[in-house]
Design a protein around this motif. Structure first.
Motif, short mmCIF file in Angstrom:
data_model
loop_
_atom_site.label_atom_id
_atom_site.label_comp_id
_atom_site.label_asym_id
_atom_site.label_seq_id
_atom_site.Cartn_x
_atom_site.Cartn_y
_atom_site.Cartn_z
N THR A 36 -57.97 47.11 35.41
CA THR A 36 -59.22 47.29 36.16
C THR A 36 -60.25 46.21 35.88
OG1 THR A 36 -60.14 48.70 34.41
CG2 THR A 36 -58.86 49.79 36.15
N ARG A 37 -60.00 45.39 34.87
CA ARG A 37 -60.96 44.34 34.46
C ARG A 37 -62.31 44.95 34.12
NH1 ARG A 37 -58.00 41.06 32.59
NH2 ARG A 37 -59.84 39.75 32.36
N ASN B 180 -67.03 52.79 31.98
CA ASN B 180 -66.34 51.53 32.18
C ASN B 180 -67.19 50.62 33.07
OD1 ASN B 180 -64.05 52.23 30.66
ND2 ASN B 180 -63.18 53.33 32.39
N ASP C 119 -59.81 46.32 30.03
CA ASP C 119 -58.61 46.91 30.60
C ASP C 119 -58.00 45.89 31.57
OD1 ASP C 119 -56.72 48.28 32.10
OD2 ASP C 119 -57.83 50.18 32.02
N SER D 113 -66.95 47.87 23.93
CA SER D 113 -65.57 47.57 23.59
C SER D 113 -65.34 46.06 23.67
CB SER D 113 -64.62 48.29 24.55
OG SER D 113 -63.29 47.86 24.33
N SER E 133 -65.31 49.26 28.04
CA SER E 133 -65.97 50.51 27.72
C SER E 133 -67.36 50.26 27.14
CB SER E 133 -65.12 51.30 26.72
OG SER E 133 -65.79 52.45 26.29
#
Length: 335
Positions: free
Chosen positions: A273-274, A231, A270, A266, A277
């Protein structure tokens, strides 16, 4: 005499007290001195243009490029298991075998039934040939007016019945063949084969265990190529692209650098969490790397030329913004 001594003592004390009170009043009347303020030391550096090499540092864990649970396609008891943890197996290798006695008996019965159906068809074909010849003679006799029409109709009916019997025998053969094929597939399904080439990562059952299609027998992992899913913060994600080379260091091999490359990103972040992936592919030809090894990744985003450069220590946070203090008219202003 004592009286004068007492009077003198009282006078001296009165004068001393008066002096102390007067000094205290003068001290209170003076203005308070201003506190000393320590002036901060400021270092000034000139902004310059130059090349800037950008790098991103990330951490993550390794995953095998492929990991599958090998399962049986039928219910039965395992009577042969050829896999142990750590064994290398090639795709198509026999991993285990389910007891096949019952299915093999069914295959033999179906094969016998097929032979019976074929013999029946052969008999029907022979009967049809005989009735065809009889029909031809009957037609000839009827044309010569030697037999009545009734005999001709009877011969034609028997011939049509023989044709129907032949078709029925052919259908019975097709049915027997289909059943035999199905049972042979079931017989093949007693052999549990490796769907991929790889290492046996885990063995779930032993010889003699009862297995069904929902129970894994062993787990296979392909470690020839490893994958890391990391991430990355959104500020770094916009600079990362597929095909970018990665330098990787593992805690297990601190003195050795491994090479990898970014294979996909990705498109969705998210919201909590900003982060997004990033998948990195790592070749593993010598099988040194294992699943779940911790890794530190360095991504070189390239060099930018003629970039405005300031010292790293000059970057500060002010009112939730990043910036520097710029000297204007001998005053440091945040920018």
């Amino acid at each position: 005499m004592k009286k004068w001594i007492v009077i003198l003592t009282v006078v001296v004390l009165t004068v001393f007290l008066g002096y102390r009170v007067n000094q205290a009043l003068k001290q209170q009347a003076k203005p308070a001195a201003a506190p000393r303020v320590a002036m901060p030391t400021v270092e000034i550096s000139k902004v310059r243009l130059g090349p800037l090499n950008e790098k991103v540092f990330l951490v993550g864990a390794l995953k095998p490029v492929a990991q599958v649970d090998v399962v049986s396609k039928m219910t039965g008891r395992i009577d042969q298991l050829n896999a142990e943890i750590g064994d290398w197996v090639q795709k198509g290798t026999l991993i285990a075998k389910v007891d096949e006695d019952e299915v093999r008996q069914q295959v033999n019965r179906a094969a016998a039934a097929l032979e019976v159906a074929k013999a029946s068809l052969s008999q029907k074909e022979t009967d049809l040939e005989i009735l065809k010849k009889e029909l031809d003679r009957t037609v000839e006799l009827h044309e010569n007016q030697l037999i009545p029409r009734r005999d001709l109709d009877t011969a034609q009916a028997r011939y049509r019945g023989a044709i129907a019997q032949e078709k029925l025998a052919e259908a019975q053969i097709d049915q027997a063949q289909a059943e035999l094929r199905e049972l042979r597939v079931r017989l093949d399904n007693t052999r549990i084969l490796a769907p991929i080439s790889g290492l046996v990562g885990k063995r779930h059952l032993d010889n003699g265990a009862l297995v069904n299609p929902s129970m894994p027998v062993v787990s296979l992992v392909d470690l020839s190529t490893m994958v890391m899913e990391i991430n990355a913060p959104e500020k770094d994600l916009v600079e990362i692209r597929a095909g970018l080379e990665a330098n990787i260091v593992f805690d297990a091999y601190p003195e050795q650098k491994f090479k990898g490359r970014v294979i996909r990103l990705s498109p969705i972040l998210d919201p909590a969490t900003r982060t997004g992936s990033v998948e990195i592919e790592v070749p593993n030809p010598k099988m040194m790397l294992k699943a779940e090894m911790f890794a530190r990744v360095e991504l070189d985003l390239g060099t930018r030329h003629n970039t405005l450069l300031v010292p790293r220590e000059a970057l500060v946070s002010h009112d939730q913004q990043r910036g520097v203090f710029k000297l204007q008219d001998d005053i440091a202003r945040f920018q």
